[in-house]
Design a protein around this motif. Structure first.
Motif, mmCIF file in Angstrom:
data_model
loop_
_atom_site.group_PDB
_atom_site.id
_atom_site.type_symbol
_atom_site.label_atom_id
_atom_site.label_comp_id
_atom_site.label_asym_id
_atom_site.label_seq_id
_atom_site.Cartn_x
_atom_site.Cartn_y
_atom_site.Cartn_z
ATOM 1 N N HIS A 226 0.831 -1.213 0.000
ATOM 2 C CA HIS A 226 0.000 0.000 0.000
ATOM 3 C C HIS A 226 0.863 1.259 0.000
ATOM 4 C CE1 HIS A 226 -3.774 -2.103 0.782
ATOM 5 N NE2 HIS A 226 -3.219 -2.734 1.799
ATOM 6 N N HIS B 100 -7.926 -6.743 -1.525
ATOM 7 C CA HIS B 100 -7.350 -7.982 -0.978
ATOM 8 C C HIS B 100 -8.076 -9.242 -1.453
ATOM 9 C CE1 HIS B 100 -6.622 -4.619 1.850
ATOM 10 N NE2 HIS B 100 -5.405 -5.119 1.906
ATOM 11 N N HIS C 183 -5.502 -3.746 9.821
ATOM 12 C CA HIS C 183 -6.142 -3.123 8.659
ATOM 13 C C HIS C 183 -7.113 -4.092 8.011
ATOM 14 C CE1 HIS C 183 -3.555 -5.020 5.611
ATOM 15 N NE2 HIS C 183 -4.040 -4.251 4.668
ATOM 16 N N ASP D 90 -1.005 -9.252 3.389
ATOM 17 C CA ASP D 90 -0.681 -8.681 2.082
ATOM 18 C C ASP D 90 0.678 -9.127 1.546
ATOM 19 O OD1 ASP D 90 -2.868 -7.278 3.019
ATOM 20 O OD2 ASP D 90 -2.186 -5.344 2.276
ATOM 21 N N ALA E 39 -8.062 -6.188 5.802
ATOM 22 C CA ALA E 39 -7.506 -6.962 4.687
ATOM 23 C C ALA E 39 -8.229 -8.287 4.464
ATOM 24 C CB ALA E 39 -6.024 -7.235 4.942
ATOM 25 N N PHE F 192 -4.739 -1.473 -5.488
ATOM 26 C CA PHE F 192 -3.757 -1.955 -4.505
ATOM 27 C C PHE F 192 -2.403 -1.263 -4.669
ATOM 28 C CE2 PHE F 192 -0.953 -5.590 -2.944
ATOM 29 C CZ PHE F 192 -1.227 -5.371 -1.609
ATOM 30 N N VAL G 137 -9.134 -0.282 4.284
ATOM 31 C CA VAL G 137 -8.563 -1.267 3.362
ATOM 32 C C VAL G 137 -7.148 -0.910 2.915
ATOM 33 C CG1 VAL G 137 -10.713 -2.220 2.469
ATOM 34 C CG2 VAL G 137 -9.724 -0.212 1.363
HETATM 35 ZN ZN ZN Z 1 -3.744 -4.402 2.705
#
Ligand code: ZN
Length: 296
Positions: free
Chosen positions: A60, A126, A192, A267, A194, A85, A212
């Motif tokens: 991010h 995600h 977060h 992530d 995700a 993303f 997000v």
């Molecule tokens: Zn993320």
């Protein structure tokens, strides 16, 4: 004598495989580690894939390096997640002068909208957190590799089919593991947001102080709201993530009385030594952590 001959024959076979004419590998770039793992599985030994955002790193808020522009300039095909993303990728590709096709691996995924307090509906990027979506990534990757390297069609199709079969088994495994957790315990906190696709696919509720993207700021009010929610809904565990700062969640855990359930991989994968060096390892690790913390 016979044994010796067999040993020699198999040694010769190994050598001939090992020294097969060094065919130039197709150079591919994937924006982050999870996507690179999918490309590796489909590309097999015909493709050399480089991830721009490496293990345990946050895509991010990534700051591209000059080496990234070089990798893109050399690439024959570029894989991105899309859905907002990698906010930095379009400019980076432009700066690199790359003419390689850019493939959006989430093409065909039904995007989840994540609404914040102000009613802004950002797409949730995600998508890989649901295994059925991962299968869409894999078919998109297969088709793009066939287009970039038609001579490898048979190999890419076979690799993709084999990997898709593993993903079907993984999906069933994750479902079965979540099903064993009593429904009223399936609520957790992460840093977060995700895990929206995981939540929708498998029926675990995730609450996160951060939206997000890890770019959003968390206010004292957000933290207070989460702590109230933990108490009201009797949420048992908060989870750390490999890409985010631990301090916020540790504080929330301490103030609310919820325990730290472990680390979830959201992530990014880990390196080879960590518990999640591949996507399949990551999903297995995450669901195991959830089960251990919530079955209590
Ligand atoms: Zn993320």
């Amino acid at each position: 004598m016979l044994t010796r001959r067999i040993v020699l024959a198999s040694a010769a076979l190994l050598i001939s495989v090992g020294t097969a004419p060094a065919q130039e590998k197709l150079k591919a770039v994937a924006t982050f580690s999870i996507l690179a793992d999918f490309v590796k599985n489909v590309g097999g030994d015909r493709v050399a894939v480089q991830a721009l955002v490496g293990p345990n790193a946050d895509a991010h808020v990534y700051q591209p390096s000059p080496g990234d522009a070089k990798a893109l300039a050399d690439a024959k095909v570029i894989f991105t997640n899309g859905l907002g993303f990698e906010g930095w990728i379009a400019r980076l590709i432009k700066a690199s002068g790359s003419k390689a096709p850019m493939v959006v691996a989430t093409k065909g995924v039904k995007p989840r909208k994540a609404e914040d307090d102000h009613g802004h509906g950002d797409a949730d990027p995600h998508a890989w957190q649901s295994v059925p979506n991962a299968k869409i990534y894999v078919t998109n990757i297969r088709d793009a590799l066939v287009e970039a390297d038609p001579a490898g069609k048979g190999a890419y199709e076979a690799n993709a089919a084999a990997y898709l079969a593993k993903l079907v088994a993984l999906d069933a495994e994750v479902k079965a593991a979540v099903d064993r957790i009593p429904a009223d315990r399936r609520r957790i906190i992460t840093t977060h947001d995700a895990f929206g696709y995981f939540a929708a696919a498998y029926g675990v509720a995730f609450v996160a102080p951060q939206g997000v993207s890890t770019e959003s700021e968390v206010s004292a009010r957000d933290v207070a709201k989460i702590i109230t929610q933990i108490r009201k809904q009797k949420i048992l565990a908060v989870f750390l993530e490999n890409i985010t700062d631990d301090r916020l969640l540790k504080r929330i855990g301490a103030e609310s009385g919820a325990r730290i359930g472990g680390t979830l991989y959201s992530d990014a994968l880990t390196d080879e030594k960590g518990p999640a060096p591949t996507y399949i390892d990551m999903m297995r690790h995450n669901v195991k952590q959830l089960a251990e913390a919530l079955m209590g």
